[in-house]
Design a protein around this motif. Structure first.
Motif, PDB file in Angstrom:
ATOM      1  N   LEU A   1      18.086  70.002 -24.339  1.00 36.14           N
ATOM      2  CA  LEU A   1      18.415  70.472 -25.686  1.00 36.14           C
ATOM      3  C   LEU A   1      19.406  69.522 -26.356  1.00 36.14           C
ATOM      4  CD1 LEU A   1      18.713  74.347 -25.299  1.00 36.14           C
ATOM      5  CD2 LEU A   1      17.038  73.095 -26.648  1.00 36.14           C
ATOM      6  N   LEU A   2      20.391  69.047 -25.593  1.00 41.52           N
ATOM      7  CA  LEU A   2      21.411  68.170 -26.167  1.00 41.52           C
ATOM      8  C   LEU A   2      20.798  66.851 -26.633  1.00 41.52           C
ATOM      9  CD1 LEU A   2      24.465  68.710 -23.806  1.00 41.52           C
ATOM     10  CD2 LEU A   2      24.339  69.223 -26.250  1.00 41.52           C
ATOM     11  N   ARG A   3      19.842  66.327 -25.860  1.00 39.12           N
ATOM     12  CA  ARG A   3      19.192  65.061 -26.248  1.00 39.12           C
ATOM     13  C   ARG A   3      18.502  65.167 -27.592  1.00 39.12           C
ATOM     14  NH1 ARG A   3      18.018  64.219 -20.872  1.00 39.12           N
ATOM     15  NH2 ARG A   3      16.002  65.241 -21.049  1.00 39.12           N
ATOM     16  N   GLY A   4      18.019  66.385 -27.924  1.00 37.35           N
ATOM     17  CA  GLY A   4      17.283  66.570 -29.183  1.00 37.35           C
ATOM     18  C   GLY A   4      18.168  66.579 -30.427  1.00 37.35           C
ATOM     19  N   LEU A   5      19.514  66.595 -30.231  1.00 39.64           N
ATOM     20  CA  LEU A   5      20.407  66.716 -31.386  1.00 39.64           C
ATOM     21  C   LEU A   5      20.695  65.375 -32.048  1.00 39.64           C
ATOM     22  CD1 LEU A   5      23.143  69.135 -29.990  1.00 39.64           C
ATOM     23  CD2 LEU A   5      21.369  69.672 -31.660  1.00 39.64           C
ATOM     24  N   ALA A   6      21.097  65.422 -33.325  1.00 39.19           N
ATOM     25  CA  ALA A   6      21.584  64.210 -33.996  1.00 39.19           C
ATOM     26  C   ALA A   6      22.855  63.747 -33.278  1.00 39.19           C
ATOM     27  CB  ALA A   6      21.887  64.516 -35.455  1.00 39.19           C
ATOM     28  N   PRO A   7      23.128  62.421 -33.255  1.00 37.36           N
ATOM     29  CA  PRO A   7      24.266  61.894 -32.473  1.00 37.36           C
ATOM     30  C   PRO A   7      25.591  62.576 -32.775  1.00 37.36           C
ATOM     31  CG  PRO A   7      22.926  60.100 -33.291  1.00 37.36           C
ATOM     32  CD  PRO A   7      22.348  61.352 -33.884  1.00 37.36           C
ATOM     33  N   ARG A   8      25.914  62.792 -34.067  1.00 39.16           N
ATOM     34  CA  ARG A   8      27.209  63.388 -34.397  1.00 39.16           C
ATOM     35  C   ARG A   8      27.316  64.798 -33.823  1.00 39.16           C
ATOM     36  NH1 ARG A   8      29.225  66.673 -38.265  1.00 39.16           N
ATOM     37  NH2 ARG A   8      31.485  66.580 -38.421  1.00 39.16           N
ATOM     38  N   GLU A   9      26.255  65.595 -34.001  1.00 36.19           N
ATOM     39  CA  GLU A   9      26.246  66.962 -33.473  1.00 36.19           C
ATOM     40  C   GLU A   9      26.364  66.954 -31.951  1.00 36.19           C
ATOM     41  OE1 GLU A   9      25.985  70.012 -35.053  1.00 36.19           O
ATOM     42  OE2 GLU A   9      26.427  68.879 -36.877  1.00 36.19           O
ATOM     43  N   ARG A  10      25.693  65.974 -31.326  1.00 35.30           N
ATOM     44  CA  ARG A  10      25.730  65.893 -29.872  1.00 35.30           C
ATOM     45  C   ARG A  10      27.151  65.606 -29.400  1.00 35.30           C
ATOM     46  NH1 ARG A  10      21.306  62.318 -28.493  1.00 35.30           N
ATOM     47  NH2 ARG A  10      22.794  60.664 -28.882  1.00 35.30           N
ATOM     48  N   ASP A  11      27.828  64.674 -30.092  1.00 33.69           N
ATOM     49  CA  ASP A  11      29.200  64.334 -29.711  1.00 33.69           C
ATOM     50  C   ASP A  11      30.136  65.531 -29.856  1.00 33.69           C
ATOM     51  OD1 ASP A  11      28.318  61.851 -29.167  1.00 33.69           O
ATOM     52  OD2 ASP A  11      29.147  60.899 -30.969  1.00 33.69           O
ATOM     53  N   LEU A  12      29.976  66.246 -30.984  1.00 34.90           N
ATOM     54  CA  LEU A  12      30.833  67.410 -31.213  1.00 34.90           C
ATOM     55  C   LEU A  12      30.621  68.442 -30.115  1.00 34.90           C
ATOM     56  CD1 LEU A  12      30.551  67.947 -35.082  1.00 34.90           C
ATOM     57  CD2 LEU A  12      32.601  67.363 -33.787  1.00 34.90           C
ATOM     58  N   THR A  13      29.359  68.692 -29.791  1.00 41.95           N
ATOM     59  CA  THR A  13      29.054  69.694 -28.770  1.00 41.95           C
ATOM     60  C   THR A  13      29.583  69.244 -27.414  1.00 41.95           C
ATOM     61  OG1 THR A  13      27.062  70.192 -30.019  1.00 41.95           O
ATOM     62  CG2 THR A  13      27.188  71.077 -27.787  1.00 41.95           C
ATOM     63  N   ALA A  14      29.405  67.956 -27.115  1.00 43.30           N
ATOM     64  CA  ALA A  14      29.864  67.439 -25.823  1.00 43.30           C
ATOM     65  C   ALA A  14      31.376  67.555 -25.692  1.00 43.30           C
ATOM     66  CB  ALA A  14      29.424  65.989 -25.651  1.00 43.30           C
ATOM     67  N   SER A  15      32.107  67.370 -26.805  1.00 37.68           N
ATOM     68  CA  SER A  15      33.570  67.441 -26.724  1.00 37.68           C
ATOM     69  C   SER A  15      34.010  68.838 -26.313  1.00 37.68           C
ATOM     70  CB  SER A  15      34.207  67.030 -28.063  1.00 37.68           C
ATOM     71  OG  SER A  15      34.138  68.086 -28.988  1.00 37.68           O
ATOM     72  N   VAL A  16      33.257  69.851 -26.730  1.00 39.05           N
ATOM     73  CA  VAL A  16      33.595  71.222 -26.351  1.00 39.05           C
ATOM     74  C   VAL A  16      33.157  71.510 -24.911  1.00 39.05           C
ATOM     75  CG1 VAL A  16      33.195  73.647 -26.886  1.00 39.05           C
ATOM     76  CG2 VAL A  16      33.458  71.998 -28.738  1.00 39.05           C
ATOM     77  N   LEU A  17      31.985  70.985 -24.551  1.00 40.40           N
ATOM     78  CA  LEU A  17      31.459  71.206 -23.197  1.00 40.40           C
ATOM     79  C   LEU A  17      32.347  70.575 -22.129  1.00 40.40           C
ATOM     80  CD1 LEU A  17      27.593  70.735 -23.489  1.00 40.40           C
ATOM     81  CD2 LEU A  17      28.814  72.766 -22.696  1.00 40.40           C
ATOM     82  N   GLY A  18      33.227  69.650 -22.543  1.00 34.14           N
ATOM     83  CA  GLY A  18      34.089  68.970 -21.575  1.00 34.14           C
ATOM     84  C   GLY A  18      35.146  69.871 -20.968  1.00 34.14           C
ATOM     85  N   TYR A  19      35.433  71.013 -21.600  1.00 35.96           N
ATOM     86  CA  TYR A  19      36.469  71.906 -21.075  1.00 35.96           C
ATOM     87  C   TYR A  19      35.857  72.929 -20.118  1.00 35.96           C
ATOM     88  CZ  TYR A  19      39.383  69.758 -24.573  1.00 35.96           C
ATOM     89  OH  TYR A  19      40.083  68.846 -25.301  1.00 35.96           O
ATOM     90  N   SER A  20      36.709  73.470 -19.222  1.00 35.12           N
ATOM     91  CA  SER A  20      36.159  74.363 -18.205  1.00 35.12           C
ATOM     92  C   SER A  20      35.750  75.698 -18.826  1.00 35.12           C
ATOM     93  CB  SER A  20      37.174  74.578 -17.090  1.00 35.12           C
ATOM     94  OG  SER A  20      38.243  75.333 -17.585  1.00 35.12           O
ATOM     95  N   GLN A  21      34.847  76.374 -18.125  1.00 33.10           N
ATOM     96  CA  GLN A  21      34.154  77.562 -18.641  1.00 33.10           C
ATOM     97  C   GLN A  21      35.067  78.651 -19.210  1.00 33.10           C
ATOM     98  OE1 GLN A  21      30.490  78.076 -17.232  1.00 33.10           O
ATOM     99  NE2 GLN A  21      30.251  79.594 -18.844  1.00 33.10           N
TER     100      GLN A  21
END
Lengths: 456, 456
Positions: free
Chosen positions: B119-139
């Motif tokens: 799902l992440l691969r399908g996103l535009a680069p900026r959206e992917r980066d924003l989402t990844a920055s949040v995913l970097g923190y623990s659950q």
């Protein structure tokens, strides 16, 4: 004295509390005051809430005027009520005049009824009218928790006109981020967010910007309305009368406050105690005992039923003492099964997922769940007991588990619905009572099955 | 068919649900669709949440495109996850692209780990980066629940400049009602509300308008941060890294969502069951059984301890069967006292009023409370039993009540703190386990006291 000079503005609340409690126990008011002075207001509030009632009143008097007013507004209504009782009349009147009408009503609900008229008389006429309009609704209704200070707009105004209207009312409106849109008869036809107003062109009509409004009738329950508001992630909800005319606005911060209080109440009652109105560590032991003793007595009196049941079967017990060994296991399992069902249904009721008229559906579901659980546990119980004692005792235990689980889940599931129907808090009526009731019923089932199978 | 033509836009959700379930059970999809079409989105969401999983997927496919997207965003993450499994890849990718980064992370947490990278691969680069920055923190951290899309301002900008900045970012910022104020190194120095910006003169400096910021570190617990946010009635809280630099913003609607989930979990576990992820009436029976059976088995196995204890004292029981009569009453009262203490302390822990290091204070308080309750109940128990049976049995019952209440309250009070210390959910570890443990301990106390007093 230099040890007091450590910077306190970056301490967490618990450490701050320790420092202040130490200072107060040494009666060193200057140190206590110095500790609190560089701390932001939100943290002062947390400290005040966690101090015992006497220290809280002392500490509050030590705050500078402006901080005292800000902290007071942020305190929970129960603590405001407690503090008010320790302040002079003139001080109270000044604080009361500064509050918003909806916060004022929260506080009035905490004070003795005789105090309210005196405080209200001291207000400016406009403030008094606003407060009185909220006080007119019943205690548990959303009308009682709304703010009568709102900014509205109309479908045929433009974005720029609405923003001008809003700026003129900035000072006293409860919220400016969600504006109710009303027609000529004050009926709510939609809501428009400040964000959409700012995004739109100056001459865009509100009609084209507004969205469907989620409104709540002023006489509907405060808890349900608060839950809707937070579930839907709405910052504010217009409150309407029976003709759908706007009477107030209800905001998400008040919703969160209502839900917190309701959930503390539910949690306490499911544990068989009355809720505490202040933080645990600052509640006097006497009050904790009081919050529990009535429940405990009522439940203990209920439990004498089990003594009665057992004394009926005393002859059977004398004949076969081995039956007594399984009594705690069987009634414990029954109690657990009943509690599981009661907790699930109580929560579903609180969330509005289940209503009293779903009684039959809940009953069928819990009967099936209880039967499934009973068969699983019963087979296991039969196997283990048959191995250790003999197969007849095993059969008694297995059959009793099936019967007890089915009965317990069913009773546990419908009890909260019965409570709601007869207008008792479901949390009061469920877990502790179910345990007691299931204990007695389970014993009867046990001995009837034992007598039948063992032929005694 | 004219019966279907009744207006549905003003029905309440439960009635709407009945209509739709009737249509679906007749396989009349057209009627179901017609029932839902005039209904506002928030109510569609409530209906979808209350339908069983199969009907929910069917109904979702019947929604018009725009309504489907809006409804999807408002659904709980668990239901989003369920729906996603019934949709085509292309549909999922389209929905996923439209979501806000923080909502996207909620959904990803519900999906199998293998789905997330696709799902992440399908996103535009900026959206992917924003989402990844949040995913970097623990659950369980607040970093995972924040939004990385915010508008900031600086102390030396004016109100008018800030408003211009904000308007330029209106479309994608999570909130515009609370703006973090940062210095040249992106460190948070305060917050300013849109309301204050609008009230101020155009050339007023942000420095003069801003207030102390209540910030949370990105790696701190989500529940505690959510509770602070709602307790303080803040619409948004800046999230910072270890150098106090801004990394995101956390809003009150997400706080309410986190607290609701935590409270449902706590309620379920205190009742001895796993939380259900969908509304009660739409959860399949099988899933309800599964949520309860493990707990019930564990507790039943624990309860075999009571069988063990009783079999040790079997000889005493055979000699004096009357002792068996009081077993359910005594262990029931012990269980109730333990539950009261455990519920109070678990709630206090959740609210941050008590911390594991307060162990000794809690222990002393609960010992005093338990002793007070025990003396009250013990006197009563002695009186009644002495009247009905004899004074020696009365003395046994009275002394046992005092001892059992003291022990139960103390264990009940410190158990949640022990759980927190060893990093187990205090709600898991408290009520049901306490009951089982107190049952066994209570029996030992009872028979030891009985043997001592009766000299057998």
């Amino acid at each position: 004295m230099t040890t007091e000079q450590i910077p306190t503005q970056n301490l967490d609340t618990a450490d701050l509390l320790d420092l202040i409690e130490q200072s107060l126990s040494r009666r060193d008011l200057a140190a206590a005051s110095a500790t609190l002075s560089p701390v932001p207001t939100w943290q002062i509030v947390q400290v005040l809430e966690r101090l015992n009632p006497k220290d809280c009143a002392v500490m509050y008097r030590l705050l500078p005027k402006q901080q005292a007013v800000e902290a007071f507004e942020a305190l929970s209504p129960e603590l405001q009520g407690e503090l008010v009782r320790s302040l002079q009349d003139a001080e109270i009147a000044a604080l009361f005049a500064e509050m918003d009408p909806d916060d004022r009503v929260w506080l009035l609900d905490e004070l003795p009824a005789s105090v309210a008229p005196r405080l209200l008389r001291g207000l400016a006429p406009r403030e008094r009218d606003l407060t009185a309009s909220v006080l007119g609704y019943s205690q548990d209704s959303i009308g009682r928790r709304m703010s009568p200070e709102y900014v509205t707009t109309h479908p045929d105004l433009t974005s720029a006109e609405t923003l001008r209207r809003m700026r003129a009312r900035l000072a006293d409106a409860e919220t400016i981020y969600t504006l109710p849109v009303t027609d000529h008869a004050r009926r709510v036809v939609g809501v428009v967010s400040l964000r959409d107003l700012l995004t739109a062109d100056d001459d865009a009509l509100v009609e084209s910007l507004m969205q469907d409004a989620h409104t709540v009738p002023a006489d509907s329950g405060a808890e349900a309305a608060a839950r809707d508001c937070t579930d839907l992630g709405l910052l504010a909800v217009p409150v309407v009368d029976s003709e759908h005319r706007l009477v107030g606005i209800f905001t998400i911060d008040d919703a969160a406050r209502i839900l917190k209080r309701e959930e503390s109440e539910d949690a306490a009652r499911q544990g068989g105690a009355e809720p505490l109105t202040r933080p645990y560590l600052s509640t006097p032991i006497r009050r904790i005992v009081r919050s529990r003793v009535v429940w405990l007595l009522v439940l203990a009196v209920g439990a004498t039923l089990t003594v009665k049941v057992l004394s009926v079967f005393e002859a059977t017990l004398e004949q076969l003492t081995v039956l007594a060994l399984f009594v705690p296991l069987l009634i414990g399992t029954g109690g657990n099964t009943g509690n599981q069902a009661a907790t699930t249904v109580t929560r579903a009721l609180a969330l509005g997922e289940v209503r009293p008229r779903d009684m039959v559906r809940v009953l069928t579901r819990e009967l099936r769940v209880g039967l499934s659980l009973g068969v699983l546990l019963g087979l296991l119980g039969f196997g283990i007991t048959a191995l250790i004692y003999d197969w007849q005792i095993g059969l008694v235990i297995g059959c009793t588990l099936i019967a007890v689980c089915s009965v317990a889940a069913t009773i546990g599931g419908i009890m909260p619905l019965v409570a709601r129907t007869i207008r008792v808090d479901p949390a009061v009526f469920s877990n502790p009572f179910i345990t007691t009731f299931v204990d007695a019923t389970g014993l009867v089932i046990y001995f009837v099955i034992a007598k039948a199978i063992l032929g005694i």
